[in-house]
Design a protein around this motif. Structure first.
Motif, PDB file in Angstrom:
ATOM      1  N   ASP A  87      -7.662  -3.348   9.490  1.00 33.56           N
ATOM      2  CA  ASP A  87      -6.889  -2.319  10.185  1.00 33.56           C
ATOM      3  C   ASP A  87      -7.795  -1.679  11.223  1.00 33.56           C
ATOM      4  O   ASP A  87      -8.490  -0.698  10.955  1.00 33.56           O
ATOM      5  N   VAL A 132      -8.896  -2.146   4.659  1.00 32.35           N
ATOM      6  CA  VAL A 132      -8.241  -1.356   3.623  1.00 32.35           C
ATOM      7  C   VAL A 132      -8.268  -2.173   2.338  1.00 32.35           C
ATOM      8  O   VAL A 132      -7.692  -3.259   2.266  1.00 32.35           O
ATOM      9  N   ASN A 175      -7.789  -2.850  -1.774  1.00 35.33           N
ATOM     10  CA  ASN A 175      -7.025  -2.540  -2.984  1.00 35.33           C
ATOM     11  C   ASN A 175      -7.360  -3.545  -4.074  1.00 35.33           C
ATOM     12  O   ASN A 175      -7.399  -4.756  -3.813  1.00 35.33           O
ATOM     13  N   GLY A 224     -10.319   7.037  -2.495  1.00 35.23           N
ATOM     14  CA  GLY A 224      -9.620   5.904  -3.099  1.00 35.23           C
ATOM     15  C   GLY A 224     -10.490   5.035  -3.977  1.00 35.23           C
ATOM     16  O   GLY A 224      -9.978   4.203  -4.748  1.00 35.23           O
ATOM     17  N   ASP A 282      -6.307   1.750  -1.502  1.00 36.15           N
ATOM     18  CA  ASP A 282      -6.287   2.051  -0.063  1.00 36.15           C
ATOM     19  C   ASP A 282      -7.619   2.615   0.423  1.00 36.15           C
ATOM     20  O   ASP A 282      -7.671   3.612   1.168  1.00 36.15           O
ATOM     21  N   ARG A 308     -10.670   2.789   2.686  1.00 32.70           N
ATOM     22  CA  ARG A 308     -10.976   2.392   4.058  1.00 32.70           C
ATOM     23  C   ARG A 308     -12.496   2.193   4.195  1.00 32.70           C
ATOM     24  O   ARG A 308     -13.277   3.135   4.022  1.00 32.70           O
TER      25      ARG A 308
END
Length: 384
Positions: free
Chosen positions: A154, A159, A161, A197, A221, A223
């Motif tokens: 991104d 990002v 997960n 996160g 999420d 970053r």
């Protein structure tokens, strides 16, 4: 080829033994109960040059190579330390090499992206930060290619997960070199603790390695700057595979060194312990058992040294590394069991050093690739 015992390496052994005697033995039982070693131990080991062995001075290390790292591991355990201590104190041995290699160097140069070296490598080798490696996932085990933790590009960030488990030093680590799936392959990202996160989960309670903290990690999420990517995209699988040799040889070293230490402990016990008016060591059955234990431990050590020397020379000896690990692990399993048996009821108590080695030894046939995975590698090396 065999490992050459130079004057410098003899000094390294002496330095390691002095470190264990002074800084470790008075506190190891407390660290076992606490479930971790103090951060100050990293700084102390760095100050005397132990923490950076095997890493070039130009990146903040102490110099030396794989063989010197093996000497440190061997002496820590034979001086009364433990494989759990090695895992806790030297986790950077699996967290940093990927970063250095991706910068276009092994561990003896400072060329390449300086921000990764300056931000992560130097402070870790100085003992001020702690790094970990996160590859294993809850449902993945040894299946590195099946990693499900995903990173989506991104802009200037990824990002992330997913989740990781069985992460050595995961509780204390300031950053984690993390394997993620980037669609067409695996990529390594360095993720800082405290990044929104990124959650460090519960401390995992284990059979052994009590002083080595182990954690579950969760990424929701998260970053991560593209600048924290280790090498190019989709090169993570190869990077992980290329550094397995050093990790597996470290575990093999921990195995034979644990076996050697248990031979020493059992021999001392059998000389001092008397039954029915005679020292245990006066009985032929006991002497022969000790002789067999000593032989297994020394044979494993010799073979691991031969293979490690070939790896240090740059030979692609994947099969031999797998055999070295299995040989050492098998020797360790037999020797620690026999050593505890010779100690009798005392060997079953937490007061006995041999009891800790008995518990710690069990992980060595699992970590870095299970015995079964090693056998599969060996079989492929045989053309099967």
């Amino acid at each position: 080829m065999t490992m050459v015992e130079t004057p410098e390496r003899r000094q390294l052994r002496e330095l390691t033994r002095a470190f264990v005697t002074r800084e470790v033995l008075p506190h190891l039982d407390d660290w076992e109960r606490a479930g971790e070693v103090p951060r100050s131990l990293h700084a102390t080991a760095a100050k005397i040059g132990l923490l950076g062995v095997g890493f070039g001075e130009s990146v903040g290390g102490s110099g030396g190579d794989l063989l010197d790292s093996i000497i440190v591991t061997e002496e820590i355990i034979r001086s009364g330390g433990s494989s759990g201590l090695v895992a806790a104190l030297f986790t950077h041995g699996i967290a940093l090499p990927h970063i250095l290699a991706a910068c276009g160097v092994p561990s003896d140069s400072a060329s390449g992206p300086q921000h990764l070296i300056d931000r992560y490598v130097r402070p870790t080798l100085a003992g001020t930060t702690i790094g970990a490696l996160a590859v294993t996932e809850p449902d993945g085990g040894s299946d590195v290619a099946g990693i499900r933790t995903r990173a989506r590009r991104d802009g200037d960030h990824y990002v992330v997960n997913g989740s990781k488990t069985y992460i050595t030093s995961g509780i204390r680590a300031d950053f984690v070199t993390t394997a993620v799936s980037t669609g067409n392959g695996l990529t390594l990202l360095v993720i800082d603790k405290g990044t929104p996160g990124f959650t460090v989960g519960r401390r995992l309670e284990k059979l052994g390695w009590h002083c080595s903290d182990t954690a579950e990690l969760s990424f929701v999420d998260v970053r991560v700057p593209v600048a924290n990517r280790v090498g190019e995209e989709h090169t993570g699988f190869l990077a992980i595979m290329q550094h397995f040799a050093a990790e597996r040889l470290s575990l093999a070293t921990q195995a034979y060194a644990t076996a050697q230490r248990c031979v020493e402990l059992a021999t001392r016990w059998c000389r001092d312990r008397s039954t029915f008016g005679r020292p245990l060591a006066s009985r032929q059955l006991v002497r022969h058992r000790l002789a067999e234990m000593h032989t297994r431990a020394e044979a494993a050590r010799a073979y691991v040294h031969v293979v490690a020397t070939r790896v240090a020379a740059g030979e692609p000896v994947v099969t031999e590394v797998a055999m070295a690990k299995n040989v050492a692990v098998a020797a360790c399993a037999e020797v620690v069991d026999a050593a505890l048996q010779l100690h009798g009821g005392f060997g079953y108590l937490r007061d006995a050093e041999v009891e800790r080695h008995y518990r710690d030894a069990r992980i060595l046939g699992i970590g870095g690739g299970t015995t079964e995975i090693m056998n599969e590698i060996i079989a492929k090396g045989m053309g099967l």
